[in-house]
Design an enzyme around this catalytic site. Structure first.
Site, PDB file in Angstrom:
ATOM      1  N   GLU A  46      35.438  36.083  36.822  1.00 55.38           N
ATOM      2  CA  GLU A  46      35.031  35.672  38.164  1.00 55.38           C
ATOM      3  C   GLU A  46      34.208  36.813  38.722  1.00 55.38           C
ATOM      4  OE1 GLU A  46      38.530  34.436  40.383  1.00 55.38           O
ATOM      5  OE2 GLU A  46      37.460  34.883  42.230  1.00 55.38           O
ATOM      6  N   ASP A  57      39.461  38.520  51.502  1.00 55.53           N
ATOM      7  CA  ASP A  57      39.773  39.648  50.625  1.00 55.53           C
ATOM      8  C   ASP A  57      40.432  40.793  51.368  1.00 55.53           C
ATOM      9  OD1 ASP A  57      38.782  38.860  47.985  1.00 55.53           O
ATOM     10  OD2 ASP A  57      36.873  38.667  49.022  1.00 55.53           O
TER      11      ASP A  57
END
Lengths: 257, 403
Positions: A46, A57
């Protein structure tokens, strides 16, 4: 059949998907890291497209993004780096990122260029399913890209079915309600993972967020087809020189198996 | 679209024309969906409205006066009315929204409140209502803003809130918002996020606009009393995210004869690279969960804005305002740091009112637009200047304004 689907036909257990940020630690490390991951035995990658405001995140991935941006990383540059990568890399590769930079690039142009470069699928956490169906799905499908939705412990069963139906490739099960890099306690989520398993979903399931070492990786794999490691991998890349990258990656992957 | 029936209400999915929506990660879905499906029903219940109105009146001090500023009017040769949101409890209009949202949070059974703040006004307003209702309060604030808004940080702490510095990016409002959203992702069950402006994923822009619409609801009857007409010729408000502007414009949005004027922060000048004038510098994009105009690079990275005023130091605007801008329903202007300072000193000396630096941007526009002698012009004086005294003192000492 897409590379991702092929992977899951061949391998149904312990599938290892590794996340890293393109352009980190150095601008031109993208290909060497991909190569090293393939050589070390990762099953899928990824590739994160850095963004200034990565809401889903945690601090580690955010700071790798900030560093990549400071290095001069852009989507345009990434596609340039990926121009001939399929000569060497046969792993399925997904692009992960946020909507705003992609809209600036032009959503259709982005799908076209990703597909031409040999990218297999997309993970865009801030593209919710309503907007996806309404406007973007047709473009993603036009260029034969897989699209992976996330589900969380709070996602209701009907919605899990909907997200599974709209996903192709696999379904991304967020291990706990959190941003990336938090320490998840996978045992606490056993009911959730078992629910996912009992639902007999269309797609394979990969567990991500909080997977950091051998024990959390094998625990996650006991509930799903595999797991995704991001933050822990970014940590080992910190300050790695080009020379050190293959060694560090090999050691890291070996420790997981 | 300019021809559409109403500017006030977004579509069911939260769109004002092409702006709005809810671009949120799945981790936020259950929280945002709960709000989306319940906010209208809750905030229109008679019991809710009764408590909301009572608190606005007895606790926040509403209605706020509409003051005819005669000496300012003389100077500019028109009739200027100041909507005195600066006289609200906690010193700005922000309390209108936090009272509404704390009542909503209680109805939803939430125990923990988070908020972002720029100038600290929204943080103080949130800490205040949390103290009022006995709920835990965590405020995210850019590290840079913590330094330049020390009195408000002290207020929040005295009110029992925990202030957490946002240390990423430009260390200002945008980054505080990112951190608050992350906190919400990590606390999906017990936490309500009180967004302070008309930004964020649907239903926030509409919800905050509705809570702030009390400003223009009062303006309607106050203007009738003072001028014989419900509508003024123009309403002027500053825009960072745009909550005081949304509240001041709200009941005039569909009264097309009322000129709506939004004033953004030009910082050191629009072309200086140190600005926060989103409609001049921004392009279409997604910021904090909604489609709007965003200050960004060609590559779609959000740029770090600048304004002397922490409350306007934001690289986007609410989707309602983006819609008002592209349809031409509102006119957008900007004022520089220096122009805002000059306007603040002028108001202090002419009217004996020290405005917040944010509101001073709205006042500064009087130097740029000539109104007719008989025009009734309303300016939203969104906050008071106590929190900006340090900046004002430096300006008096002749130090170049530096945020």
């Amino acid at each position: 059949m897409s590379r991702i689907k092929e992977l899951f036909v061949k391998k149904k257990q312990n599938v290892l998907n590794v996340y890293f940020t393109a352009g980190y630690p150095a601008l031109n490390d993208t290909l060497p890291i991909l190569k090293a991951l393939q050589d070390a035995g990762a099953d899928m990658v990824e590739l994160g497209m850095p963004y200034s405001d990565p809401l889903a995140d945690g601090p580690v991935i955010q700071s790798s993004s900030a560093r990549a941006l400071a290095n001069g990383m852009t989507i345009l540059k990434l596609f340039d780096q990926l121009k001939n990568f399929r000569k060497e890399i046969h792993l399925p590769v997904l692009l992960m990122g946020y909507m705003n930079p992609i809209l600036q690039y032009g959503f259709e142009n982005f799908c076209r260029d990703a597909s031409e470069a040999g990218i297999d699928g997309l993970i865009l956490p801030d593209l919710p399913v309503y907007e996806f169906e309404n406007e973007f799905a047709k473009l993603i499908r036009k260029y034969n890209l897989d699209f992976i939705f996330l589900v969380t412990p709070e996602t209701e069963e009907m919605r899990i079915r909907k997200l599974d139906e709209q996903s192709s490739g696999f379904l991304y099960a967020v291990s706990s309600s959190s941003t990336t890099g938090k320490n998840a306690t996978l045992n606490q989520q056993e009911n959730y993972f078992n629910k996912l398993r009992s639902m007999e979903l269309k797609n394979p399931v990969m567990i991500g967020f909080g997977i950091k070492d051998k024990s959390s990786f094998s625990k996650a794999c006991s509930f799903a087809n595999g797991a995704i490691i991001g933050t822990a991998f970014i940590n080992i890349l910190e300050n790695a020189s080009l020379k050190e990258i293959p060694v560090r990656i090999r050691d890291f992957i070996n420790c997981l198996k | 679209m300019a021809g559409s029936k109403t500017f006030q209400k977004p579509s069911e999915k939260g769109y004002y024309g092409e702006f709005g929506g809810a671009f949120i990660p799945e981790m936020l879905f259950s929280n945002v969906e709960q709000l989306r499906t319940r906010y209208l029903e809750i905030i229109t219940e008679p019991e809710f409205l009764k408590e909301f109105d009572l608190l606005l009146k007895d606790y926040a001090g509403r209605p706020t006066p509409l003051y005819f500023a005669s000496r300012l009017s003389d100077k500019y040769g028109t009739r200027i009315f100041l909507k005195r949101e600066d006289l609200c409890h906690t010193g700005a209009h922000k309390i209108n929204n936090t009272i509404g949202q704390i009542l909503l949070a209680q109805k939803l059974g939430k125990k923990r409140i988070i908020a972002e703040t720029g100038a600290g006004q929204h943080g103080v307003a949130t800490a205040t209502v949390c103290a009022l209702k006995g709920l835990e309060c965590i405020v995210y604030m850019g590290e840079k803003d913590i330094q330049r808004q020390a009195p408000n940080v002290a207020r929040m702490k005295m009110l029992g809130a925990t202030v957490i510095p946002a240390t990423s990016g430009s260390k200002t409002l945008k980054d505080a918002t990112n951190e608050a959203i992350r906190d919400w992702i990590n606390h999906p069950i017990d936490t309500h996020y009180i967004i302070g402006s008309v930004v964020g994923p649907h239903p926030y822009p509409d919800m905050v606009a509705r809570f702030q619409s009390i400003i223009s609801a009062e303006l309607k009857w106050q203007l009738k009393e003072k001028t014989g007409n419900n509508n003024p010729n123009a309403v002027i408000a500053c825009v960072g995210g745009g909550s005081n502007a949304a509240g001041s414009f709200y009941h005039f949005l569909d009264e097309l004869q009322v000129q709506l004027i939004a004033v953004e922060a030009a910082g050191e000048g629009i072309e200086s690279g140190k600005s926060a004038a989103t409609t001049s510098l921004g392009t279409k994009g997604i910021l904090h969960g909604s489609r709007s105009l965003v200050m960004q690079t060609n590559d779609g990275q959000v740029v770090e804005p600048h304004s002397i005023s922490a409350g306007l130091d934001y690289p986007g605007i609410g989707p309602l305002h983006a819609h008002l801008f592209v349809t031409g329903r509102a006119s957008f202007y900007s004022a520089t740091d220096t122009e805002a300072l000059n306007a603040a000193f002028l108001l202090a000396k002419r009217e004996g009112i020290i405005p917040a630096l944010e509101s001073a941007h709205a006042l500064a526009i009087l130097e740029k637009i000539k109104f007719a002698k008989d025009d009734n012009v309303v300016i939203c004086l969104s906050g008071r200047g106590d929190k900006d005294l340090e900046t004002y003192m430096k300006a008096m000492e002749g130090v170049k304004p530096n945020a």
